[in-house]
Design an enzyme around this catalytic site. Sequence first.
Site, PDB file in Angstrom:
ATOM      1  N   SER A  10      18.883  53.239  92.025  1.00  0.00           N
ATOM      2  CA  SER A  10      18.321  52.041  92.641  1.00  0.00           C
ATOM      3  C   SER A  10      19.454  51.089  92.981  1.00  0.00           C
ATOM      4  CB  SER A  10      17.358  51.354  91.671  1.00  0.00           C
ATOM      5  OG  SER A  10      17.175  50.011  92.075  1.00  0.00           O
ATOM      6  N   HIS A  35      17.041  54.800  96.138  1.00  0.00           N
ATOM      7  CA  HIS A  35      15.849  53.983  95.863  1.00  0.00           C
ATOM      8  C   HIS A  35      16.140  52.542  96.298  1.00  0.00           C
ATOM      9  CE1 HIS A  35      12.170  53.067  93.481  1.00  0.00           C
ATOM     10  NE2 HIS A  35      12.810  51.953  93.139  1.00  0.00           N
ATOM     11  N   ASP A  37      14.773  48.775  96.697  1.00  0.00           N
ATOM     12  CA  ASP A  37      13.769  47.848  96.172  1.00  0.00           C
ATOM     13  C   ASP A  37      13.587  46.639  97.077  1.00  0.00           C
ATOM     14  OD1 ASP A  37      12.963  48.957  93.498  1.00  0.00           O
ATOM     15  OD2 ASP A  37      15.133  48.886  93.211  1.00  0.00           O
ATOM     16  N   MET A  39      11.794  43.238  97.744  1.00  0.00           N
ATOM     17  CA  MET A  39      11.057  42.209  96.979  1.00  0.00           C
ATOM     18  C   MET A  39      10.907  40.962  97.841  1.00  0.00           C
ATOM     19  SD  MET A  39      12.853  42.442  93.264  1.00  0.00           S
ATOM     20  CE  MET A  39      13.254  44.020  92.506  1.00  0.00           C
ATOM     21  N   HIS A  68      10.796  51.204  97.689  1.00  0.00           N
ATOM     22  CA  HIS A  68       9.830  50.713  96.704  1.00  0.00           C
ATOM     23  C   HIS A  68       9.469  49.286  97.114  1.00  0.00           C
ATOM     24  CE1 HIS A  68       9.173  49.520  92.183  1.00  0.00           C
ATOM     25  NE2 HIS A  68       8.064  49.449  92.894  1.00  0.00           N
ATOM     26  N   MET A  70       7.889  45.977  96.661  1.00  0.00           N
ATOM     27  CA  MET A  70       7.298  45.022  95.716  1.00  0.00           C
ATOM     28  C   MET A  70       6.998  43.755  96.499  1.00  0.00           C
ATOM     29  SD  MET A  70       9.791  45.961  92.588  1.00  0.00           S
ATOM     30  CE  MET A  70      10.901  46.729  93.755  1.00  0.00           C
ATOM     31  N   MET A 139       5.676  52.476  86.667  1.00  0.00           N
ATOM     32  CA  MET A 139       6.679  51.452  86.334  1.00  0.00           C
ATOM     33  C   MET A 139       6.780  51.353  84.815  1.00  0.00           C
ATOM     34  SD  MET A 139       8.060  50.221  89.025  1.00  0.00           S
ATOM     35  CE  MET A 139       9.053  48.990  88.179  1.00  0.00           C
ATOM     36  N   ASP A 177      10.346  54.376  86.859  1.00  0.00           N
ATOM     37  CA  ASP A 177      11.312  53.359  87.288  1.00  0.00           C
ATOM     38  C   ASP A 177      11.297  52.199  86.294  1.00  0.00           C
ATOM     39  OD1 ASP A 177      12.858  51.507  88.708  1.00  0.00           O
ATOM     40  OD2 ASP A 177      11.428  51.282  90.369  1.00  0.00           O
TER      41      ASP A 177
HETATM   42  C1  DX5 Z   1      12.676  46.826  89.189  1.00  0.00           C
HETATM   43  C2  DX5 Z   1      13.012  47.850  90.242  1.00  0.00           C
HETATM   44  C3  DX5 Z   1      13.882  48.930  89.740  1.00  0.00           C
HETATM   45  C4  DX5 Z   1      15.188  48.456  89.161  1.00  0.00           C
HETATM   46  C5  DX5 Z   1      15.352  49.236  87.901  1.00  0.00           C
HETATM   47  O1  DX5 Z   1      11.636  46.052  89.583  1.00  0.00           O
HETATM   48  O2  DX5 Z   1      11.869  48.440  90.781  1.00  0.00           O
HETATM   49  O3  DX5 Z   1      14.071  49.968  90.704  1.00  0.00           O
HETATM   50  O4  DX5 Z   1      16.330  48.630  89.960  1.00  0.00           O
HETATM   51  O5  DX5 Z   1      16.458  48.759  87.236  1.00  0.00           O
HETATM   52  P1  DX5 Z   1      16.950  49.404  85.861  1.00  0.00           P
HETATM   53  O6  DX5 Z   1      17.158  50.862  86.119  1.00  0.00           O
HETATM   54  O7  DX5 Z   1      18.216  48.669  85.601  1.00  0.00           O
HETATM   55  O8  DX5 Z   1      15.881  49.135  84.847  1.00  0.00           O
HETATM   56 ZN    ZN Z   2      12.188  50.233  92.039  1.00  0.00          ZN
END
Ligand code: DX5
Ligand code: ZN
Length: 227
Positions: A10, A35, A37, A39, A68, A70, A139, A177
């Site tokens: 990620s 991956h 993210d 947000m 992903h 969010m 998650m 994740d």
């Molecule tokens: C968190 C993200 C993850 C994040 C995980 O909301 O969806 O993908 O990068 O981070 P680690 O692996 O550090 O927990």
């Molecule tokens: Zn993620």
Amino acid sequence: MPERIRIAPSVLSADFARLGEQVLEAVEGGANSIHLDMMDGHFVPNLTFGPPIIKALRQQTDAHFDVHMMVENPERYIPALAEARVDLVTVHVEAARPLHRVVHQIKEAGILAGVALNPATPVAAVEEVLPELDLVLVMSVNPGFGGQSFIESSVEKIAQVRGMLDERGLKAELQVDGGIGPDTAERVVRAGARMLVAGSAVFGSPHGIKGAIDVIRRNGERGLISH
Ligand code: DX5
Ligand code: ZN
């Protein structure tokens, strides 16, 4: 061929000032997917990046891109993600309404469709759309930030989703994740996860990106042998 697990670094924990370079290093280091993210500061209390940055990264590599989302109203961004030629888009069951329509919109755009469950969301929330999905994401932290501790009850939840998929003969990928690293990889794989997302454990590792991917994969694959 023995079954393998897939590692999806990620980039949330990458150095954003050198994002392109870090993505390439992860790809060369054996990442099976990147991956990404997204947000929006609403669905989660943090902001990252959106389609324009993903599109810029796409110019650097043809690697598998796993987005992903969010974000609230994820359907708004699907055309732009299709234009960026991402491979897979995961929406949250808590944000995608109606879920069935959003999943179809993703597939009609020619993208693989995933659905994510927050830690407090029961697996039943995904049951009706399960046959349509290419991926289920469990998650194992509350989404929004990297570097949080793994929530132990996720192991049982992964096992539940694995049971539902196997019972129905469904081939959807089972991704986990949050808080994944060398110490948690084996037990999530034993519970049934096959695609491991890792942010801080990859980009913050003293062993470098490739070294971290190798050790997470090696430890994860121990969970396959002891099945
Ligand atoms: C968190 C993200 C993850 C994040 C995980 O909301 O969806 O993908 O990068 O981070 P680690 O692996 O550090 O927990
Ligand atoms: Zn993620």
